[in-house]
Motif scaffolding. Structure first.
Motif, PDB file in Angstrom:
ATOM      1  N   VAL A 127      56.108  16.312 -39.356  1.00 27.69           N
ATOM      2  CA  VAL A 127      55.114  17.199 -38.733  1.00 27.69           C
ATOM      3  C   VAL A 127      55.687  18.603 -38.529  1.00 27.69           C
ATOM      4  O   VAL A 127      55.069  19.602 -38.921  1.00 27.69           O
ATOM      5  N   ASP A 128      56.864  18.684 -37.932  1.00 31.08           N
ATOM      6  CA  ASP A 128      57.392  19.976 -37.499  1.00 31.08           C
ATOM      7  C   ASP A 128      58.064  20.755 -38.627  1.00 31.08           C
ATOM      8  O   ASP A 128      57.928  21.977 -38.707  1.00 31.08           O
ATOM      9  N   ASP A 129      58.801  20.077 -39.477  1.00 33.51           N
ATOM     10  CA  ASP A 129      59.570  20.773 -40.512  1.00 33.51           C
ATOM     11  C   ASP A 129      58.796  20.880 -41.826  1.00 33.51           C
ATOM     12  O   ASP A 129      58.862  21.895 -42.512  1.00 33.51           O
ATOM     13  N   LEU A 130      58.073  19.812 -42.181  1.00 31.62           N
ATOM     14  CA  LEU A 130      57.323  19.837 -43.447  1.00 31.62           C
ATOM     15  C   LEU A 130      55.872  20.271 -43.231  1.00 31.62           C
ATOM     16  O   LEU A 130      55.157  20.530 -44.189  1.00 31.62           O
ATOM     17  N   GLU A 131      55.457  20.319 -41.967  1.00 32.14           N
ATOM     18  CA  GLU A 131      54.098  20.728 -41.597  1.00 32.14           C
ATOM     19  C   GLU A 131      53.024  19.876 -42.275  1.00 32.14           C
ATOM     20  O   GLU A 131      52.015  20.375 -42.775  1.00 32.14           O
ATOM     21  N   ILE A 132      53.287  18.589 -42.311  1.00 30.14           N
ATOM     22  CA  ILE A 132      52.313  17.611 -42.810  1.00 30.14           C
ATOM     23  C   ILE A 132      51.877  16.763 -41.618  1.00 30.14           C
ATOM     24  O   ILE A 132      52.721  16.209 -40.910  1.00 30.14           O
ATOM     25  N   PRO A 133      50.570  16.660 -41.367  1.00 32.82           N
ATOM     26  CA  PRO A 133      50.140  15.840 -40.228  1.00 32.82           C
ATOM     27  C   PRO A 133      50.426  14.352 -40.431  1.00 32.82           C
ATOM     28  O   PRO A 133      50.315  13.838 -41.549  1.00 32.82           O
ATOM     29  N   VAL A 134      50.818  13.695 -39.364  1.00 32.01           N
ATOM     30  CA  VAL A 134      51.064  12.247 -39.394  1.00 32.01           C
ATOM     31  C   VAL A 134      50.109  11.600 -38.396  1.00 32.01           C
ATOM     32  O   VAL A 134      50.072  11.980 -37.229  1.00 32.01           O
TER      33      VAL A 134
END
Ligand SMILES: [Zn+2]
Length: 126
Positions: free
Chosen positions: A34-41
């Motif tokens: 979430v924080d580093d790759l900015e992909i929602p989980v």
């Protein structure tokens, strides 16, 4: 088995089911996504086990999640059911034992907290 960052970047969203079985380090990995790759989980799972104790994965998720939404089922009495109740073949509520035991509707049912504590699986079994 864990996916690499490059593999994960191919996805717009990560969905995790049965998240209660995750370990703390799995939840930490979700934070990285979430924080580093900015992909929602988005995670789905149970909050507590049949003893009404937090699962490890659920505990860290409750602590760290951006958004928590409770999806309630209904007890036989009509109240919201928050207790995942394990029961035996003779219809009694089980409160001790291993946290993980595979089973479906033959071993688990959802009760409100009052009826979990009273051990009442239904009106006719009172
Ligand atoms: Zn109830």
């Amino acid at each position: 088995m864990q996916m690499t960052d490059d593999e994960l970047r191919q996805y717009d969203c990560v969905i995790v089911d049965e998240v209660q079985f995750c370990r703390k380090q799995d939840i930490e990995f979700f934070l990285h996504i979430v924080d580093d790759l900015e992909i929602p989980v988005i995670c789905y799972g149970l909050r507590t086990d049949f003893r009404m104790e937090l699962f490890e994965g659920s505990m860290w998720l409750l602590a760290w999640a951006d958004v928590i939404e409770e999806l309630k089922t209904v007890c036989w009495c009509g109240q919201g059911a928050v207790c995942n109740t394990r029961f035996s073949e003779d219809g009694t509520v089980i409160r001790e034992g291993e946290q993980v035991m595979m089973g479906g509707n033959d071993k688990y049912t959802a009760l409100c907290r009052k009826h979990y504590r009273e051990g009442k699986l239904g009106p006719e079994k009172a």
